[in-house]
Design a protein around this motif. Structure first.
Motif, PDB file in Angstrom:
ATOM      1  N   TRP A  15       1.194  -8.834 -11.403  1.00  0.00           N
ATOM      2  CA  TRP A  15      -0.030  -8.151  -9.327  1.00  0.00           C
ATOM      3  C   TRP A  15      -0.887  -9.207  -9.638  1.00  0.00           C
ATOM      4  O   TRP A  15      -1.618  -9.371  -8.503  1.00  0.00           O
ATOM      5  CB  TRP A  15      -0.568  -6.600  -9.823  1.00  0.00           C
ATOM      6  N   THR A  65       4.004   2.735  -4.785  1.00  0.00           N
ATOM      7  CA  THR A  65       4.123   2.533  -3.317  1.00  0.00           C
ATOM      8  C   THR A  65       2.255   3.078  -3.900  1.00  0.00           C
ATOM      9  O   THR A  65       1.537   2.621  -4.313  1.00  0.00           O
ATOM     10  CB  THR A  65       3.786   4.436  -3.565  1.00  0.00           C
ATOM     11  N   THR A  66       1.696   2.678  -2.495  1.00  0.00           N
ATOM     12  CA  THR A  66       0.105   2.305  -1.767  1.00  0.00           C
ATOM     13  C   THR A  66      -0.241   2.791  -0.490  1.00  0.00           C
ATOM     14  O   THR A  66       0.725   3.821   0.106  1.00  0.00           O
ATOM     15  CB  THR A  66       0.516   0.017  -1.209  1.00  0.00           C
ATOM     16  N   GLY A  89       2.626  -4.144  -4.310  1.00  0.00           N
ATOM     17  CA  GLY A  89       3.086  -3.231  -3.124  1.00  0.00           C
ATOM     18  C   GLY A  89       5.412  -2.957  -3.118  1.00  0.00           C
ATOM     19  O   GLY A  89       4.695  -1.767  -2.523  1.00  0.00           O
TER      20      GLY A  89
END
Length: 109
Positions: A74, A86-87, A82
């Motif tokens: 990240w 899930t975001t 993403g």
């Protein structure tokens, strides 16, 4: 009184509760959830990436996925977060969604 006048807010007012909820949501990490496509993507990318990044890509493909490796990925590429999980997205609506239009947006007690 639920909210009170803004010059005399109570400790438990809607704005305070909303702020606390948003802070909690901001620190939440959805679980890693790979499907066949995202798994294939990271498998292919791990063959092309520098060794440290490739190792982290392989680590998130394990069962269970390595959360520390996911955090490092990240940091390298926020878009990978993403892809891995899930975001939260704001739902799309054809109509305006302000306090006067959407009941679900009103503060609940």
């Amino acid at each position: 009184m639920v909210g009170g006048h803004s010059s005399r807010p109570t400790k438990n007012n809607p704005i305070t509760r909303l702020g606390a909820g948003l802070a909690k949501l901001g620190t939440y990490n959805f679980p890693i959830a790979l499907n066949q496509t995202t798994r294939g993507y990271f498998e292919a990318q791990s063959k092309l990436a520098p060794p440290e990044i490739a190792a982290d890509m392989r680590a998130v493909l394990q069962n269970p996925p390595d959360e520390a490796a996911a955090a490092r990925l990240w940091a390298v590429n926020p878009g990978w977060n993403g892809t891995l999980r899930t975001t939260v997205l704001r739902p799309r609506s054809r109509r305006p969604c302000g306090p006067m239009h959407c009941r679900s947006m009103r503060a609940r007690t």
